[in-house]
Design a protein around this motif. Sequence first.
Motif, short mmCIF file in Angstrom:
data_model
loop_
_atom_site.label_atom_id
_atom_site.label_comp_id
_atom_site.label_asym_id
_atom_site.label_seq_id
_atom_site.Cartn_x
_atom_site.Cartn_y
_atom_site.Cartn_z
N ARG A 11 2.35 -7.17 2.75
CA ARG A 11 0.91 -6.95 2.89
C ARG A 11 0.62 -6.25 4.21
O ARG A 11 1.10 -6.68 5.27
CB ARG A 11 0.16 -8.27 2.78
CG ARG A 11 0.16 -8.79 1.34
CD ARG A 11 -0.31 -10.24 1.21
NE ARG A 11 -0.26 -10.70 -0.17
CZ ARG A 11 0.83 -11.08 -0.82
NH1 ARG A 11 1.99 -11.06 -0.21
NH2 ARG A 11 0.79 -11.49 -2.07
N THR A 12 -0.16 -5.17 4.13
CA THR A 12 -0.53 -4.40 5.31
C THR A 12 -2.04 -4.33 5.35
O THR A 12 -2.67 -3.91 4.37
CB THR A 12 0.04 -2.97 5.23
OG1 THR A 12 1.45 -3.04 5.02
CG2 THR A 12 -0.26 -2.20 6.51
N GLU A 13 -2.64 -4.72 6.46
CA GLU A 13 -4.09 -4.72 6.58
C GLU A 13 -4.54 -3.60 7.51
O GLU A 13 -3.99 -3.42 8.59
CB GLU A 13 -4.57 -6.07 7.11
CG GLU A 13 -6.07 -6.23 7.05
CD GLU A 13 -6.53 -7.66 7.31
OE1 GLU A 13 -7.72 -7.83 7.62
OE2 GLU A 13 -5.70 -8.58 7.21
N SER A 31 12.36 4.21 -6.29
CA SER A 31 12.10 5.62 -5.96
C SER A 31 10.62 5.96 -6.16
O SER A 31 10.20 7.07 -5.88
CB SER A 31 12.97 6.54 -6.81
OG SER A 31 12.70 6.33 -8.18
N LEU A 32 9.85 4.99 -6.63
CA LEU A 32 8.40 5.13 -6.80
C LEU A 32 7.76 3.99 -6.01
O LEU A 32 8.21 2.85 -6.08
CB LEU A 32 8.03 5.01 -8.28
CG LEU A 32 6.55 5.09 -8.64
CD1 LEU A 32 6.04 6.51 -8.40
CD2 LEU A 32 6.34 4.70 -10.09
N SER A 33 6.73 4.32 -5.24
CA SER A 33 6.00 3.27 -4.52
C SER A 33 4.78 2.86 -5.33
O SER A 33 4.04 3.71 -5.83
CB SER A 33 5.56 3.78 -3.14
OG SER A 33 6.68 4.05 -2.33
N VAL A 34 4.59 1.54 -5.47
CA VAL A 34 3.46 0.99 -6.21
C VAL A 34 2.85 -0.11 -5.35
O VAL A 34 3.57 -0.97 -4.85
CB VAL A 34 3.89 0.41 -7.57
CG1 VAL A 34 2.69 -0.14 -8.33
CG2 VAL A 34 4.62 1.46 -8.41
N TRP A 35 1.51 -0.05 -5.17
CA TRP A 35 0.85 -1.05 -4.34
C TRP A 35 -0.56 -1.31 -4.85
O TRP A 35 -1.12 -0.53 -5.60
CB TRP A 35 0.83 -0.64 -2.87
CG TRP A 35 0.03 0.58 -2.54
CD1 TRP A 35 -1.26 0.62 -2.08
CD2 TRP A 35 0.44 1.95 -2.63
NE1 TRP A 35 -1.68 1.92 -1.87
CE2 TRP A 35 -0.64 2.76 -2.21
CE3 TRP A 35 1.63 2.57 -3.04
CZ2 TRP A 35 -0.57 4.14 -2.18
CZ3 TRP A 35 1.68 3.95 -3.01
CH2 TRP A 35 0.59 4.71 -2.58
N ARG A 36 -1.10 -2.45 -4.42
CA ARG A 36 -2.49 -2.81 -4.75
C ARG A 36 -3.33 -2.60 -3.50
O ARG A 36 -2.91 -2.90 -2.39
CB ARG A 36 -2.57 -4.27 -5.19
CG ARG A 36 -4.00 -4.68 -5.62
CD ARG A 36 -4.09 -6.12 -6.07
NE ARG A 36 -3.95 -7.00 -4.91
CZ ARG A 36 -3.15 -8.06 -4.88
NH1 ARG A 36 -2.44 -8.42 -5.91
NH2 ARG A 36 -3.08 -8.79 -3.78
N VAL A 37 -4.55 -2.11 -3.72
CA VAL A 37 -5.52 -1.93 -2.64
C VAL A 37 -6.69 -2.87 -2.92
O VAL A 37 -7.27 -2.82 -4.00
CB VAL A 37 -6.04 -0.48 -2.57
CG1 VAL A 37 -7.07 -0.33 -1.46
CG2 VAL A 37 -4.89 0.50 -2.40
N ASP A 38 -6.99 -3.74 -1.98
CA ASP A 38 -8.17 -4.61 -2.05
C ASP A 38 -9.09 -4.20 -0.91
O ASP A 38 -8.73 -4.33 0.26
CB ASP A 38 -7.77 -6.08 -1.90
CG ASP A 38 -6.96 -6.58 -3.09
OD1 ASP A 38 -7.54 -6.65 -4.19
OD2 ASP A 38 -5.77 -6.87 -2.93
#
Length: 124
Positions: A11-13, A31-38
């Motif tokens: 987690r990066t804030e 090889s693919l970056s996947v993340w959630r943005v809140d």
Amino acid sequence: MTLIRNAEARRTETSAAVMTTFASPTQGEASLSVWRVDSAAGSAGPDHLIDAEQVWTFLKGTATVRLDGETLSVAAGDTVVMPADVVRQVSAGSEGFTAVVAAPAGAQASMPGSADKMLPPWIA
């Protein structure tokens, strides 16, 4: 096969949002970056560019996406394909938003008018 448990997600804030990395080169050797943005109500990310295509799928809330001079209003269920190397800004609506984002691993960000690039930690 790699399993990344929720408790292991990075987690990066920032001042605009919390990014939770699901998979990336340093998280699961993907090889693919996947993340959630809140993103909280009324917050806005900076104007910036990414040197690779990104796909944003909004799961909850509303947002305004400024993309290369065009403004889009988005809501839960909408997907925005953001091309590489165009100025973009994502601003949360009155209830904030949650989105899942995918981009090629190693995609780098820069500020308009600057040649300096950086690898955001949620993509690394």
